[in-house]
Write a protein that holds these residues in place. Structure first.
Motif, PDB file in Angstrom:
ATOM      1  N   PRO A  52       6.701  43.090  -0.217  1.00 21.80           N
ATOM      2  CA  PRO A  52       6.386  44.519  -0.296  1.00 21.80           C
ATOM      3  C   PRO A  52       7.147  45.302   0.770  1.00 21.80           C
ATOM      4  N   GLY A  53       7.548  46.514   0.441  1.00 23.48           N
ATOM      5  CA  GLY A  53       8.276  47.353   1.396  1.00 23.48           C
ATOM      6  C   GLY A  53       7.415  47.684   2.597  1.00 23.48           C
ATOM      7  N   PHE A  54       8.080  48.084   3.668  1.00 27.38           N
ATOM      8  CA  PHE A  54       7.359  48.499   4.872  1.00 27.38           C
ATOM      9  C   PHE A  54       6.703  49.866   4.652  1.00 27.38           C
ATOM     10  N   ILE A  55       5.600  50.065   5.331  1.00 27.19           N
ATOM     11  CA  ILE A  55       4.881  51.349   5.256  1.00 27.19           C
ATOM     12  C   ILE A  55       4.730  51.877   6.681  1.00 27.19           C
ATOM     13  N   ASP A  56       5.325  53.030   6.919  1.00 27.26           N
ATOM     14  CA  ASP A  56       5.361  53.638   8.251  1.00 27.26           C
ATOM     15  C   ASP A  56       4.259  54.696   8.293  1.00 27.26           C
ATOM     16  N   THR A  57       3.215  54.444   9.074  1.00 27.55           N
ATOM     17  CA  THR A  57       2.038  55.321   9.006  1.00 27.55           C
ATOM     18  C   THR A  57       2.120  56.549   9.922  1.00 27.55           C
ATOM     19  N   HIS A  58       3.264  56.715  10.606  1.00 25.10           N
ATOM     20  CA  HIS A  58       3.380  57.917  11.454  1.00 25.10           C
ATOM     21  C   HIS A  58       4.848  58.205  11.750  1.00 25.10           C
ATOM     22  N   ILE A  59       5.343  59.305  11.204  1.00 21.76           N
ATOM     23  CA  ILE A  59       6.755  59.662  11.389  1.00 21.76           C
ATOM     24  C   ILE A  59       6.907  61.160  11.144  1.00 21.76           C
ATOM     25  N   HIS A  60       7.872  61.769  11.861  1.00 20.33           N
ATOM     26  CA  HIS A  60       8.080  63.217  11.765  1.00 20.33           C
ATOM     27  C   HIS A  60       9.387  63.512  11.038  1.00 20.33           C
ATOM     28  N   LEU A  61       9.299  64.177   9.908  1.00 17.40           N
ATOM     29  CA  LEU A  61      10.512  64.550   9.156  1.00 17.40           C
ATOM     30  C   LEU A  61      11.544  65.299  10.008  1.00 17.40           C
ATOM     31  N   PRO A  62      11.190  66.397  10.680  1.00 13.00           N
ATOM     32  CA  PRO A  62      12.230  67.214  11.333  1.00 13.00           C
ATOM     33  C   PRO A  62      12.848  66.527  12.541  1.00 13.00           C
ATOM     34  N   GLN A  63      12.170  65.506  13.036  1.00 16.10           N
ATOM     35  CA  GLN A  63      12.666  64.892  14.278  1.00 16.10           C
ATOM     36  C   GLN A  63      13.808  63.922  14.015  1.00 16.10           C
ATOM     37  N   ILE A  64      14.208  63.774  12.753  1.00 16.19           N
ATOM     38  CA  ILE A  64      15.435  63.052  12.431  1.00 16.19           C
ATOM     39  C   ILE A  64      16.604  63.705  13.178  1.00 16.19           C
TER      40      ILE A  64
ATOM     41  N   ALA B 172      13.926  62.293  27.737  1.00 15.31           N
ATOM     42  CA  ALA B 172      13.068  63.286  28.392  1.00 15.31           C
ATOM     43  C   ALA B 172      12.230  62.587  29.450  1.00 15.31           C
ATOM     44  N   ARG B 173      11.552  63.393  30.262  1.00 13.92           N
ATOM     45  CA  ARG B 173      10.755  62.816  31.349  1.00 13.92           C
ATOM     46  C   ARG B 173       9.399  62.308  30.859  1.00 13.92           C
ATOM     47  N   GLY B 174       9.067  62.621  29.629  1.00 14.63           N
ATOM     48  CA  GLY B 174       7.774  62.191  29.094  1.00 14.63           C
ATOM     49  C   GLY B 174       7.449  63.034  27.879  1.00 14.63           C
ATOM     50  N   LEU B 175       6.289  62.808  27.283  1.00 12.40           N
ATOM     51  CA  LEU B 175       5.932  63.445  26.018  1.00 12.40           C
ATOM     52  C   LEU B 175       6.061  64.966  26.040  1.00 12.40           C
ATOM     53  N   LEU B 176       5.390  65.625  27.006  1.00 14.96           N
ATOM     54  CA  LEU B 176       5.329  67.089  26.951  1.00 14.96           C
ATOM     55  C   LEU B 176       6.708  67.702  27.176  1.00 14.96           C
ATOM     56  N   ASP B 177       7.477  67.096  28.060  1.00 13.89           N
ATOM     57  CA  ASP B 177       8.855  67.536  28.304  1.00 13.89           C
ATOM     58  C   ASP B 177       9.692  67.329  27.037  1.00 13.89           C
ATOM     59  N   TRP B 178       9.483  66.220  26.362  1.00 17.70           N
ATOM     60  CA  TRP B 178      10.233  65.907  25.134  1.00 17.70           C
ATOM     61  C   TRP B 178       9.897  66.907  24.025  1.00 17.70           C
ATOM     62  N   LEU B 179       8.609  67.251  23.924  1.00 22.39           N
ATOM     63  CA  LEU B 179       8.211  68.237  22.900  1.00 22.39           C
ATOM     64  C   LEU B 179       8.905  69.574  23.157  1.00 22.39           C
TER      65      LEU B 179
ATOM     66  N   PHE C 214      10.284  70.803  19.630  1.00 23.14           N
ATOM     67  CA  PHE C 214       9.977  72.160  19.180  1.00 23.14           C
ATOM     68  C   PHE C 214      11.237  72.936  18.791  1.00 23.14           C
ATOM     69  N   PRO C 215      12.298  72.912  19.604  1.00 25.40           N
ATOM     70  CA  PRO C 215      13.507  73.641  19.177  1.00 25.40           C
ATOM     71  C   PRO C 215      14.047  73.149  17.835  1.00 25.40           C
ATOM     72  N   ALA C 216      14.035  71.854  17.615  1.00 26.33           N
ATOM     73  CA  ALA C 216      14.543  71.338  16.331  1.00 26.33           C
ATOM     74  C   ALA C 216      13.661  71.817  15.183  1.00 26.33           C
ATOM     75  N   GLU C 217      12.357  71.801  15.395  1.00 22.79           N
ATOM     76  CA  GLU C 217      11.428  72.148  14.319  1.00 22.79           C
ATOM     77  C   GLU C 217      11.538  73.617  13.919  1.00 22.79           C
ATOM     78  N   ALA C 218      11.946  74.453  14.875  1.00 19.64           N
ATOM     79  CA  ALA C 218      12.086  75.886  14.555  1.00 19.64           C
ATOM     80  C   ALA C 218      13.106  76.101  13.446  1.00 19.64           C
TER      81      ALA C 218
END
Ligand code: GUN
Ligand code: ZN
Length: 441
Positions: free
Chosen positions: A80-92, A99-106, A111-115
């Motif tokens: 059976p194919g793999f199932i990825d239960t958490h992934i962000h389309l725009p973050q491709i 980044a220095r960590g999560l909040l810095d990375w966001l 956020f700029p990419a998602e805009a």
């Protein structure tokens, strides 16, 4: 070449794959005989579903007639194919950004990419590339975050419907603590979510996920409205992030001082349900794990992301002891790879760093059947007759090193372990979505 799915009409013809069949009949964390392994097997597919599955010698006479085409994959695994239960389309677009960590990375990357996803053409182009990338890596289903823009989810569902994919997705709800261009409103965002669910949920193999991004970017009013939608539409999935990073956890504690814990914020608003998928779950305590298990909410563990962003080490032993449902996920673009091989390998490394051991079977299960069940999908992640034929063909000799190592494997478990450590998209010979080839070469 982004539109290759279009080349293949959904085939109603019968075809068969010969090779080594691998799937799970139970959870290997709880059962010793969980793996089904047929060394010389036959998988018969018709109209997007598995018709028969078993020993080649037993089934060939019955199923291989003049009307059935046969792909001979002897020497390869059919699974059976793999199932990825958490992934962000725009973050491709921002995968592999430091980044220095999560909040810095966001702030600096996500956020700029998602805009940019206000533009429907950008959404459509990205969605096509995203599905190609999933297929290339042997991932046949995913639970996806779009951006705040409804058009990002429309574009993904449009492409997924066209390609016959089983896919879950939702638009991010985010009405505070984020750039103006990515802000919806408490009621407006939830109304848009409901409209998307009306438009897409249950069409083909699509499922809508109510997606409050995380407690940091939703007001109480928005979490309240999201919880009301989850109550009104219990068939919809709920997805969010929880307890990923210590700085984030302290921030959330300050925003919601009335809550016992970060997870409790979601439970207070009716967002901890049997249809809920919570990404990360690193910095939970024993009470949180007990609540996850009691409510039947599942964790989407994102090992590559957690290492890449330095978020922390998921505690597999504590989660298993608490009876939490588990699945693996890439969290692209916090995660640096679409490959579920990478997710499995990093999960192994994280467990080791915590002094725990995970078997190849546990890892593989959380990337396939366990992930399917985490999303409430009983017809995928298995080769059982009647299953949806989301199947991959894996070549254990895809590279000279893999060929050398897997030739020395004394058991199927050893072979699967070598594959998950050394494997990547080169191993994936073909990806079938509902029985139709989808991988570009
Ligand atoms: N928490 C809130 N949003 C995100 C995101 O986009 N990625 C990760 N890894 N964590 C988040
Ligand atoms: Zn994420």
């Amino acid at each position: 070449m982004l539109l290759a799915h279009w080349k293949y009409p959904v085939s109603l013809l019968r075809h068969a794959l010969r090779g080594t069949l691998i799937d799970f009949v139970a959870d290997p964390s709880a059962h010793a005989q969980a793996l089904r392994h047929v060394e010389d097997g036959l998988l018969v597919i018709e109209d997007g579903r598995v018709l028969a599955c078993g020993e080649y010698n037993v089934l060939a006479g019955q199923w291989l007639d003049a009307a059935t085409s046969l792909d001979d994959h002897r020497g390869a695994l059919i699974t059976p194919g793999f199932i990825d239960t958490h992934i962000h389309l725009p973050q491709i677009d921002v995968i592999a950004s430091p980044a220095r960590g999560l909040l810095d990375w966001l702030e600096r990357h996500a956020f700029p990419a998602e805009a940019g996803y206000a533009d429907p053409a950008r959404c459509a182009e990205s969605a096509a590339h995203f599905l190609d990338e999933l297929a290339r890596h042997g991932t046949t289903s995913a639970c996806v975050y779009g951006t705040v823009h409804a058009q990002s989810v429309d574009a993904l569902f449009e492409a997924a419907l066209h390609g016959g994919w089983r896919m879950a997705a939702g638009k991010c709800l985010m009405d505070v603590n984020c750039p103006e261009a990515l802000r919806d409103t408490a009621e407006g965002g939830v109304a848009e979510s409901a409209a998307l669910a009306d438009r897409w949920h249950g069409r083909g193999r699509l499922a809508y996920a109510i997606t409050p991004r995380f407690a940091g970017t939703s007001s109480r009013a928005q979490l309240q409205a999201a919880g009301a939608l989850a109550r009104a539409r219990p068939e919809l999935l709920v997805q969010s992030h929880v307890a990923e990073n210590l700085t984030e956890c302290r921030w959330i504690a300050g925003l919601f001082p009335e809550a016992r814990s970060y997870l409790d914020v979601y439970e207070r608003f009716g967002l901890l349900t049997p249809r809920s998928v919570y990404a990360h779950c690193i910095h939970l305590d024993a009470a949180d794990r007990a609540r996850m298990a009691a409510q039947g909410a599942v964790a989407a563990v994102c090992p590559t992301s957690n290492l890449f962003l330095g978020s922390g080490l998921f505690d597999f032993d504590a989660a298993l002891a608490a009876g939490m449902g588990l699945s693996l996920a890439t969290d692209v673009g916090g995660g640096q790879s679409f490959s579920m091989f990478s997710a499995m390998r990093s999960a192994h490394e994280i467990a080791r760093l915590n002094g725990h051991g995970l078997s190849a079977l546990q890892l593989w299960y959380w990337a396939t059947r366990g992930a399917a069940l985490a999303l409430g999908w009983t017809r995928v992640g298995t080769l059982e007759p009647g299953a949806e034929a989301d199947v991959i063909v894996l070549d254990p000799k895809a590279t000279p090193l893999l060929a050398r190592r897997t030739a020395r494997a004394a058991s199927i478990e050893e072979l699967l372990f070598a594959l998950l450590v050394l494997g990547d998209d080169r191993v994936v010979t073909q990806t079938y979505i509902a029985g139709v080839p989808a991988k570009l070469h």
